[in-house]
Scaffold this active site. Structure first.
Site, short mmCIF file in Angstrom:
data_model
loop_
_atom_site.label_atom_id
_atom_site.label_comp_id
_atom_site.label_asym_id
_atom_site.label_seq_id
_atom_site.Cartn_x
_atom_site.Cartn_y
_atom_site.Cartn_z
CD GLU A 1 -1.99 2.25 1.67
OE1 GLU A 1 -1.53 3.17 0.97
OE2 GLU A 1 -2.33 2.40 2.86
CB CYS B 273 -1.00 7.14 1.27
SG CYS B 273 -2.16 6.18 2.25
#
Length: 475
Positions: free
Chosen positions: A251, A285
């Site tokens: 991720e 993110c």
């Protein structure tokens, strides 16, 4: 507490190496504690402990693992104040960010605990009626879990949670920027009664991070890896896993777009875009990095955006804290490059002098073009680009004109329009009339393109840590 050395936890025991490094708080610039520097020997010891613990942990019943996980959530709740202090000191978090992290970690533990008993195999019918079969789901063994500093309780907890829930054991490598948080997570599970060796925490300084990670991935007893962090490091992790034939869940970074369509509720869009772009100083993110606004409502939206920024981040208050001065410098360099090529600053002043070199106020720029570094580069800070669009085709083209594919938002009062955009945007998640930052226990989380692959959370996350075994027998 400046003389305190954050220990490793290997096979349930505290380990304090003689070599240490300093951990400095970004809000104060002062030493907050020290942490041990792990060597290859520490890495091998942690993997060996996880290997020894695996046979017994694999054999525990789902209800046993469920109950231990629920106890771990209760321990986190009990130690909430302590955990909040760690994140505020280590990464400059506000109380709100601390609460969001701790609540998120507790929620995901309880959610996964409730899913443990849902891990099931299958009994398929075969061609030959005299042969029967079953497909089992088994844990891999030792899983290497690597988590970042920015949302450390959520991202650190999920890194080890689903592997151990599925019957694996773990080596937990925490970020060198906030090692005490990853020690604390491990400590909470230990206090809950997780057997020694099931979770083994180690960390190291930046100079030895690559060496330590390579040693862990190359260890034959490590059977799977998960990593949350930057795309640049994710490429290295992916390459090492490929060379060693280790499956991996990644991720990574993002460049999240928010499309503000001509029929959007502009008050809602302004609020959610500001939160999405500047929550925790944009160090997420999923942070909104590009706002694609329809030309018809652009002028009005810009006014509301500026007013919302002032309301949430008033001029008299301290500027948001970033993890270090290098993070601030990166954002300023991207903004300076954009302005030198024709971009305009709509809100904020990135050249303003703040109370420390680790602080920066929210910045909005417009007239961003593909030749500017900020068009493609993830800023990971409190900056957002505003780009005007006129058609759905143009909005989708710009939204997808990036190497990343993690999260996106669409603001429109027509659900059909929102769903058309959602289907066309190349990301792991699209949020209609909500900010790009959205991660909760009962939704799968992960991206595509250079934002990684595989999923955390839900049954999909549990499935990442089991492998199928086929057994047949003749009746």
């Amino acid at each position: 507490m400046t003389d305190y050395v954050v220990p490793f936890i290997i096979d349930g025991q505290d380990v304090r190496p003689s070599a240490t490094f300093d951990v400095t708080g970004p809000a104060t610039g002062k030493l907050i504690h020290k942490c041990g520097i792990a060597t290859k020997e520490h890495a091998d010891s942690a993997v060996a402990a996880a290997s020894r613990a695996f046979p017994a942990w694999k054999s525990t019943t789902p209800s046993t693992r469920r109950d231990l996980l629920l106890k771990a959530a209760d321990v986190m709740e009990k130690r909430r104040e302590e955990l909040a202090d760690y994140i505020k000191d280590s990464v400059g978090a506000t109380q709100d960010w601390a609460d969001l992290n701790i609540n998120g970690a507790i929620d995901v533990i309880r959610d996964v605990a409730g899913r443990v008993s849902s891990i099931n195999g299958a009994v398929p019918a075969l061609i030959d009626p005299s042969v029967d079969a079953m497909v089992l789901k088994e844990p891999y063994g030792v899983v290497l879990a690597i988590a970042p500093w920015n949302a450390p309780y959520i991202l650190g907890t999920r890194a080890i949670l689903q592997p151990i829930a599925a019957g694996n054991t773990t080596v937990f490598k925490g970020s060198e920027l906030s090692p005490i948080i990853f020690w604390a997570i491990t400590s909470c599970f230990q206090e809950a009664g997780i057997p020694n060796g099931v979770i083994n925490f180690i960390s190291t300084d930046p100079a030895h991070a690559a060496e330590l990670t390579s040693a862990l991935i190359e260890n034959p007893a490590v059977r799977k890896v998960n990593f949350t962090g930057s795309t640049a490091v994710g490429r290295i992790i992916g390459r090492l896993c490929g060379q060693n034939l280790k499956p991996v869940v990644l991720e990574l970074g993002g460049k999240a777009p928010a499309i503000v369509w001509e029929d959007a509720n502009l008050d809602l869009a302004a609020e959610q875009c500001v939160l999405g772009a500047f929550l925790f100083a944009g160090q997420i993110c999923m942070s909104t990095e590009r706002i694609l606004v329809h030309k018809k409502i652009s002028a009005e939206f810009q006014k509301k955006l500026a007013a919302t920024i002032e309301a949430i981040f008033p001029a008299g208050a301290d500027a948001p804290v970033l993890i270090n001065s290098n993070a601030v410098d990166k954002v300023k360099k991207l903004l300076d490059n954009a302005v030198s090529k024709g971009a305009s600053v709509l809100a904020g002043d990135f050249n303003a002098t703040e109370t420390s070199k680790t602080r920066l106020r929210p910045i909005v720029i417009s007239k961003v073009t593909p030749d500017m570094d900020i068009y493609q580069t993830e800023s990971f800070g409190p900056s957002v680009s505003l780009i005007e669009i006129e058609s759905e085709e143009e909005a989708l083209r710009i939204a997808n004109d990036t190497e990343y594919g993690l999260a996106a938002s669409v603001f429109t009062e027509d659900l059909r329009t929102g769903l058309r955009f959602a289907k066309g945007i190349e990301t792991g998640a699209v949020h209609i009339n909500n900010m790009t930052v959205h991660d909760e226990a009962n939704l799968p989380h992960g991206g595509g393109k250079n934002s990684g692959y595989g999923r955390f959370n839900t049954a999909l996350g549990l499935d990442e840590y089991t492998k199928a075994k086929t057994i047949t027998w003749r009746s």
